[in-house]
Design an enzyme around this catalytic site. Structure first.
Site, mmCIF file in Angstrom:
data_model
loop_
_atom_site.group_PDB
_atom_site.id
_atom_site.type_symbol
_atom_site.label_atom_id
_atom_site.label_comp_id
_atom_site.label_asym_id
_atom_site.label_seq_id
_atom_site.Cartn_x
_atom_site.Cartn_y
_atom_site.Cartn_z
ATOM 1 N N ASN A 113 0.511 -1.465 0.084
ATOM 2 C CA ASN A 113 0.124 -0.273 0.355
ATOM 3 C C ASN A 113 0.842 1.409 0.172
ATOM 4 O OD1 ASN A 113 1.302 -0.620 3.030
ATOM 5 N ND2 ASN A 113 -0.700 0.993 3.611
ATOM 6 N N GLY A 186 2.294 -5.387 7.094
ATOM 7 C CA GLY A 186 1.477 -6.398 6.575
ATOM 8 C C GLY A 186 0.658 -6.294 7.035
ATOM 9 N N SER A 187 -0.106 -7.687 6.940
ATOM 10 C CA SER A 187 -1.934 -7.616 7.042
ATOM 11 C C SER A 187 -1.777 -8.615 8.288
ATOM 12 C CB SER A 187 -2.729 -8.932 6.880
ATOM 13 O OG SER A 187 -2.006 -9.628 6.075
ATOM 14 N N GLU A 208 4.384 -4.943 11.680
ATOM 15 C CA GLU A 208 3.897 -3.534 11.595
ATOM 16 C C GLU A 208 2.722 -4.432 11.031
ATOM 17 O OE1 GLU A 208 4.384 -0.144 12.619
ATOM 18 O OE2 GLU A 208 6.595 -0.140 13.292
ATOM 19 N N CYS A 242 -2.926 2.282 6.476
ATOM 20 C CA CYS A 242 -2.777 1.248 7.963
ATOM 21 C C CYS A 242 -3.383 2.233 8.304
ATOM 22 C CB CYS A 242 -1.901 0.402 8.021
ATOM 23 S SG CYS A 242 -0.418 1.647 7.702
ATOM 24 N N GLU A 332 -10.688 -4.746 9.140
ATOM 25 C CA GLU A 332 -9.912 -3.410 8.382
ATOM 26 C C GLU A 332 -10.507 -3.415 6.779
ATOM 27 O OE1 GLU A 332 -6.233 -4.081 7.728
ATOM 28 O OE2 GLU A 332 -5.965 -2.109 7.854
HETATM 29 P P1 NAD Z 1 0.331 -8.763 3.844
HETATM 30 O O1 NAD Z 1 -0.250 -9.660 4.866
HETATM 31 O O2 NAD Z 1 -1.386 -10.050 2.939
HETATM 32 O O3 NAD Z 1 1.560 -8.937 2.755
HETATM 33 C C1 NAD Z 1 2.414 -8.230 3.089
HETATM 34 C C2 NAD Z 1 3.830 -9.411 2.390
HETATM 35 O O4 NAD Z 1 4.097 -10.617 3.244
HETATM 36 C C3 NAD Z 1 4.370 -9.267 1.041
HETATM 37 O O5 NAD Z 1 4.809 -8.564 1.099
HETATM 38 C C4 NAD Z 1 3.905 -10.802 0.671
HETATM 39 O O6 NAD Z 1 4.038 -10.805 -0.413
HETATM 40 C C5 NAD Z 1 4.105 -11.187 2.122
HETATM 41 N N1 NAD Z 1 3.080 -12.536 2.508
HETATM 42 C C6 NAD Z 1 1.138 -12.536 1.915
HETATM 43 N N2 NAD Z 1 0.999 -13.565 1.970
HETATM 44 C C7 NAD Z 1 1.836 -14.797 3.292
HETATM 45 C C8 NAD Z 1 2.037 -15.986 3.641
HETATM 46 N N3 NAD Z 1 1.212 -16.990 3.439
HETATM 47 N N4 NAD Z 1 3.402 -16.514 3.973
HETATM 48 C C9 NAD Z 1 4.605 -15.395 4.211
HETATM 49 N N5 NAD Z 1 4.507 -14.003 3.445
HETATM 50 C C10 NAD Z 1 3.280 -13.064 2.870
HETATM 51 O O7 NAD Z 1 -0.642 -7.225 3.308
HETATM 52 P P2 NAD Z 1 -0.779 -6.349 2.402
HETATM 53 O O8 NAD Z 1 -2.534 -6.651 1.663
HETATM 54 O O9 NAD Z 1 0.194 -6.209 1.718
HETATM 55 O O10 NAD Z 1 -0.686 -4.815 2.783
HETATM 56 C C11 NAD Z 1 -1.757 -4.729 3.636
HETATM 57 C C12 NAD Z 1 -2.356 -5.161 5.539
HETATM 58 O O11 NAD Z 1 -1.328 -4.297 5.679
HETATM 59 C C13 NAD Z 1 -3.285 -4.392 5.421
HETATM 60 O O12 NAD Z 1 -3.714 -4.595 7.150
HETATM 61 C C14 NAD Z 1 -2.259 -2.813 6.373
HETATM 62 O O13 NAD Z 1 -3.410 -2.262 8.035
HETATM 63 C C15 NAD Z 1 -1.042 -3.253 7.333
HETATM 64 N N6 NAD Z 1 -0.117 -2.129 7.176
HETATM 65 C C16 NAD Z 1 0.656 -1.670 8.176
HETATM 66 C C17 NAD Z 1 1.505 -0.639 8.345
HETATM 67 C C18 NAD Z 1 1.383 -0.252 9.013
HETATM 68 O O14 NAD Z 1 3.109 -0.078 9.952
HETATM 69 N N7 NAD Z 1 1.380 -1.051 10.185
HETATM 70 C C19 NAD Z 1 1.554 -0.115 7.301
HETATM 71 C C20 NAD Z 1 0.865 -0.453 5.280
HETATM 72 C C21 NAD Z 1 0.017 -1.689 5.694
#
Ligand code: NAD
Length: 456
Positions: A113, A186-187, A208, A242, A332
């Protein structure tokens, strides 16, 4: 290939080149030069990935990264010097020193994002602290991911810093390796996978993550300014932020005027038809588009609700009074949909907020200082603002991170350097005096040690 790459980083780390602060500083300066050079390419990549406007890329991505870099370059020598710490009298005579040492091999996994900033900011800290690093950007923003690979391979030797592109399979392989530190953004669900993989090797992590961020508006709020600031923070990046406000809790008495104001502010920002606005992003992919449009089914859209699957467009949308068990209130939202729930009595605020896990952010719009203070103290959340949204992110003197389900650890500014450094305390004991009290046999020493410890 990944195990070999990691092995080469391990061997390189052993040469101790990254422990040299002048080398780290030089590396960061070279990186800065390249990033400045590539700014137009970065803007172009993000526009291709999800129509991110140049203004938003500069404001929320490139300028944040350059500011972190400058801050790091400026303070690196000071922060990495061993620090003298006031010794404890019980150890007299001693000199107590705190060392900051690099962990070693670090892994950074980034989301899509803010695909540039959320990859580069932790990477800069990992390098500054003297680690080697492998960065895995998100596969959902392929143009940015490819550009990051190109930039990093231009500046760094792969045994020092490298980008490994790919999706879940690559991420899974990376997580199977033994790291000295993992930094994941990430999530929540993937965060748990990362935590589990890290736990196998007792690898320290920063997570995060996200959450459902409440935005409370009480009856004393300045309605027009509130609407303006919420529209900016919510629809920036098309709500794929996020720390965007996830849902509004508004005092019943001002809901109608808030709706009028937010409609005007959305039009002011993105025109009557935001689909034609150059300043409004698209949803990152079809999967997320479908997830979001499902939230609109059977809801009362006070503003927006327009969609276009071909261009992955969802207009800035405000939903009036969704059920708490509806799709939009489950998890979310992470998109340009803003549910509004009114309250008469403050207990409703508490019931709703505490029915979710601790959020990453919380926002309060009010002109009553005491009311704001009470709410801030009542709820646990990662960070937030009074009378604004999102902007707490912009101060590198404030830690950025979640609490509970919204994350573990925090970073930005000096804390980023500290996050990627093990703090190693060392007591250097003087030999010119050796008080006999602590040594066995302890016979007859108990009362003496008790009174000494009391005095200390
Ligand atoms: P995501 O968790 O789907 O992916 C993040 C990363 O993890 C990517 O590089 C992806 O390739 C990898 N990934 C995905 N599935 C995986 C798995 N099963 N095993 C290992 N790695 C895996 O998140 P997203 O869709 O890229 O981002 C959105 C989420 O991130 C939202 O929930 C948002 O709130 C959160 N976010 C948090 C912050 C923060 O600073 N706290 C910032 C941005 C986004």
């Amino acid at each position: 290939m990944i195990p070999e790459l990691l092995q080469s980083q391990k061997s390189y780390f052993k040469t101790e080149e990254t422990k040299n602060v002048a080398f780290r500083k030089k590396s960061l300066k070279q990186l800065k030069a390249e990033l400045v050079n590539q700014e137009s390419k970065i803007i172009e990549a993000l526009a291709k990935d999800f129509n991110k406007p140049a203004f938003e890329t500069v404001l929320t991505e490139t300028s944040v990264v350059l500011s972190e870099l400058d801050h790091m370059i400026k303070n690196l020598e000071k922060w990495s010097k061993p620090k003298w710490v006031l010794p404890s009298l019980i150890n007299f005579p001693s000199t107590d020193i705190l060392y900051s040492e690099p962990y070693g091999q670090t892994l950074i996994i980034a989301p899509w994002n803010y695909p540039y900033q959320l990859a580069m900011a932790p990477l800069i800290a990992a390098i500054a602290a003297g680690n080697t690093a492998i960065l895995k950007p998100s596969e959902l923003t392929p143009h940015t991911s490819a550009l990051l690979k190109q930039i990093i391979s231009h500046v760094f030797k792969p045994e020092h810093v490298t980008v490994v592109e790919g999706g879940v399979d690559v991420s899974t392989t990376l997580l199977k390796q033994r790291w000295d530190y993992i930094f994941f953004t990430g999530s929540v669900n993937v965060g748990k996978i990362v935590a589990k993989a890290a736990a196998k090797n007792l690898t320290p992590v920063t997570l995060e993550l996200g959450g459902k961020n409440p935005c409370i508006i009480d009856q004393t709020a300045n309605i027009n300014l509130t609407a303006k600031r919420i529209v900016w923070g919510k629809f920036l990046n098309a709500g794929q932020t996020c720390i965007a406000p996830d849902y509004i809790l508004i005092h019943d008495s001002i809901k109608a005027s808030f709706y009028k104001a937010i409609k005007i502010e959305i039009e002011n920002a993105y025109s009557k038809n935001p689909e034609n606005s150059k300043d409004f992003c698209r949803i990152v992919n079809t999967k997320n588009f479908k997830r979001l449009t499902k939230m609109l089914e059977n809801e009362n859209c006070i503003v927006g609700g327009d969609i276009n699957e071909k261009s992955l467009y969802i207009s800035p949308t405000v939903i009036d009074e969704p059920n708490l068990d509806s799709e939009v209130m489950k998890d979310e939202i992470f998109g340009p949909i803003l549910p509004v729930i009114s309250f008469k009595d403050k207990t409703k605020i508490e019931t709703i907020i505490t029915s979710y896990n601790k959020p990453l952010s919380l926002y309060i719009f009010t002109t009553q200082t005491n009311a704001a203070k009470k709410l801030i103290e009542k709820f646990s959340f990662g960070g937030g603002c009074i009378n604004d949204t999102v902007v707490h992110f912009a101060n590198h003197r404030l830690p950025f991170g979640g609490v509970g389900n919204s994350g573990i650890g925090a970073y930005h500014g000096k804390l980023s350097f500290d996050t990627f450094s093990h703090k190693k305390p060392v007591v250097n004991k003087g030999n010119w005096l050796d008080l006999p009290l602590r040594y066995a046999p302890y016979n007859g020493k108990l009362n003496k040690i008790k009174s000494l410890l009391k005095w200390l």
